[in-house]
Design an enzyme around this catalytic site. Structure first.
Site, PDB file in Angstrom:
ATOM      1  N   ASP A  14     -41.733  53.909  -5.483  1.00 37.27           N
ATOM      2  CA  ASP A  14     -41.222  54.466  -6.732  1.00 37.27           C
ATOM      3  C   ASP A  14     -40.698  55.855  -6.386  1.00 37.27           C
ATOM      4  OD1 ASP A  14     -40.732  55.071  -9.452  1.00 37.27           O
ATOM      5  OD2 ASP A  14     -42.713  55.988  -9.639  1.00 37.27           O
ATOM      6  N   GLU A  74     -37.671  50.972  -6.408  1.00 37.01           N
ATOM      7  CA  GLU A  74     -37.175  51.055  -7.777  1.00 37.01           C
ATOM      8  C   GLU A  74     -35.851  51.807  -7.777  1.00 37.01           C
ATOM      9  OE1 GLU A  74     -38.579  53.338 -11.741  1.00 37.01           O
ATOM     10  OE2 GLU A  74     -40.031  51.883 -10.958  1.00 37.01           O
ATOM     11  N   ASP A 149     -47.557  56.982 -10.471  1.00 38.42           N
ATOM     12  CA  ASP A 149     -46.440  56.736  -9.557  1.00 38.42           C
ATOM     13  C   ASP A 149     -46.873  55.775  -8.445  1.00 38.42           C
ATOM     14  OD1 ASP A 149     -44.422  59.165 -10.365  1.00 38.42           O
ATOM     15  OD2 ASP A 149     -46.521  59.763 -10.484  1.00 38.42           O
TER      16      ASP A 149
END
Length: 188
Positions: A14, A74, A149
């Site tokens: 991420d 992502e 996260d």
């Protein structure tokens, strides 16, 4: 249906410019198992370029530790602040470059797709994603990270795992006429 594999390690990331999350899944057969998740804390770096160097070094270190077969990352979502988007894109690019330097294939997933794959709701909160991952991967609540996260990185890896059973279309067809033209032997 998910295709069984002997063993595959998936690194999920991420991207972030303050906190970057990561998660590592081991897939044996059709069973995923979390083997690590954590964050790369970039708050102590005032200079954006130093952050990028640290991202590169840490992602390479994670790669060397877990030897992933694939990277799921992502994709940045579109925001209103152009400067923030530019910095986030750079952070993502540096993480991708680290993987590419080790010949690791990369797949990007939109945040909506990741949330949908994990929770069934593309608008799910970070907490809902983390809770669902905890249930599916059977790790203790005490192992839940402080920064979500980390679970977002794990979610990218899990989303990629779920895509493993999807057939890859080798041929694209614009319609039935195109299909018939390219596959006359399949038409009776």
């Amino acid at each position: 249906m998910i295709q069984p594999v002997k063993e595959k390690i998936i690194l999920g990331i991420d991207p972030g410019t303050t906190i970057m999350g990561y998660g590592v899944l081991r897939v044996c057969g059709t069973r995923p198992e979390m083997i690590a998740m954590g964050i790369i804390d970039l708050r102590k770096f005032g200079n954006h370029y130093l952050k990028l160097r640290h991202i590169h070094e840490r992602v390479l270190s994670i790669i060397e530790s877990y030897l992933p077969d694939e990277l799921a990352i992502e994709a940045p979502f579109f925001g209103k602040n152009v400067q923030s988007m530019l910095k986030l894109g750079r952070a993502q690019g540096v993480a991708m470059a680290a993987a590419l330097s080790r010949d690791i294939p990369i797949t990007e997933y939109a945040p909506l797709k990741i949330k949908m794959a994990i929770t069934g709701n593309g608008q799910a909160s970070k907490e809902q994603v983390a809770d669902m991952l905890q249930r599916m991967l059977h790790f203790a609540k005490e192992d839940m990270p402080v920064f979500m996260d980390a679970t977002d990185g794990l979610a990218a890896a899990y989303c990629h795992f779920l895509q493993m059973g999807r057939p890859v279309m080798e041929k694209g067809y614009s319609g039935w006429k195109d299909f018939i033209a390219k596959n006359p032997e399949r038409v009776k």
